[in-house]
Write an enzyme that holds these catalytic residues in place. Structure first.
Site, PDB file in Angstrom:
ATOM      1  CB  SER A 164     -79.947 -33.619 -13.375  1.00  0.00           C
ATOM      2  OG  SER A 164     -79.331 -32.367 -13.566  1.00  0.00           O
ATOM      3  CG  ASN A 165     -82.361 -29.183 -15.351  1.00  0.00           C
ATOM      4  OD1 ASN A 165     -81.425 -28.709 -15.963  1.00  0.00           O
ATOM      5  ND2 ASN A 165     -82.721 -28.757 -14.153  1.00  0.00           N
ATOM      6  N   GLY A 166     -81.675 -30.762 -18.452  1.00  0.00           N
ATOM      7  CA  GLY A 166     -80.783 -30.598 -19.595  1.00  0.00           C
ATOM      8  C   GLY A 166     -80.026 -29.287 -19.658  1.00  0.00           C
ATOM      9  CB  SER A 167     -79.464 -26.497 -17.299  1.00  0.00           C
ATOM     10  OG  SER A 167     -78.566 -25.419 -17.225  1.00  0.00           O
ATOM     11  CB  ALA A 225     -82.123 -25.111 -15.036  1.00  0.00           C
TER      12      ALA A 225
END
Ligand code: C5P
Length: 223
Positions: free
Chosen positions: A29-32, A96
């Site tokens: 995943s990502n940090g959004s 994102a």
């Protein structure tokens, strides 16, 4: 922002990250955090718009009055966006989405004792690119760009490639802008002009984006 100045406008907002599972417990995943997208949804509802919020997993509570569609993967987000698309005037892609996923997902947890997993990656769909080929001329589509360098140049490329009305670009790595912060420092990038904004709260950025969308949408309807 005038009270109820967006009445009659149907707005679809994407927000948050997407999650691509590797096995039942691991994912990419990502940090959004979803803050920017949720701020836009909240501001739009306050201004009288009909809002659909397609959100990846976040810790945020959906603003009351929005129609929340919760998704996990990029493909699920795309399905939700494309099924809502015919019913909206505006799409704002603040999510994102993760751009790649494992070609296959293990059904059971990969154990440390199994050694290193061999994961092959495949591309996930670009949601705004899919919107591009399905949208009607009078629909307004806004993208986001988080860049560490050449912000305007990279954002303009996105405007052209994804045929967007404009991109909300922010420099990541700058203090007070980007993932997880409550403020944002953005520039609106069009094909042939740019409009820098001062550092503001995400809710003030949300209202500025909606002001911009409103004037673009009005001018399209006059043609
Ligand atoms: O191409 P890039 O990811 O840098 O562009 C960012 C913009 O495209 C954002 O508006 C984001 O929501 C959208 N996007 C998308 N689908 C993806 C990746 C990004 O709609 N798979």
């Amino acid at each position: 922002a005038t009270h109820a100045d967006l009445k009659g406008l149907a707005i679809l907002v994407t927000a948050g990250p997407t999650v691509e599972d590797i096995d039942p417990v691991r994912f990419v995943s990502n940090g959004s955090t979803g803050k920017m997208g949720y701020a836009i949804a909240a501001a739009a509802v306050l201004r009288g718009a009909e809002v659909t919020l397609v959100s990846g997993p976040t810790h945020l509570t959906a603003p009351s009055g929005v129609k929340l569609v919760s998704v996990r993967s990029t493909e699920q987000m795309q399905d939700a966006v494309l099924s809502a698309l015919p019913h909206v005037d505006v799409v704002i892609g603040a999510a994102a989405p993760v751009d790649f996923r494992p070609a296959e997902r293990f059904d059971r947890k990969w154990k440390k004792s199994d050694g290193l997993p061999h994961v092959q990656w495949v591309q996930t769909p670009d949601i705004l690119a899919a919107v591009r080929s399905r949208k009607q001329a009078q629909q307004t589509v806004v993208g986001f760009a988080a860049e560490t360098n050449d912000v305007v140049e990279n954002a303009r490329r996105k405007v052209v490639q994804k045929d967007l009305d404009f991109v909300v670009a922010n420099q990541i790595g700058e203090e007070g802008a980007g993932f997880g912060t409550d403020t944002n420092h953005v520039v609106f990038v069009h094909r042939d002009k740019t409009q820098p904004l001062p550092m503001m709260s995400k809710s003030a950025v949300a209202d500025s984006i909606l002001d911009h969308v409103k004037s673009i949408h009005r001018s399209k309807r006059q043609i």
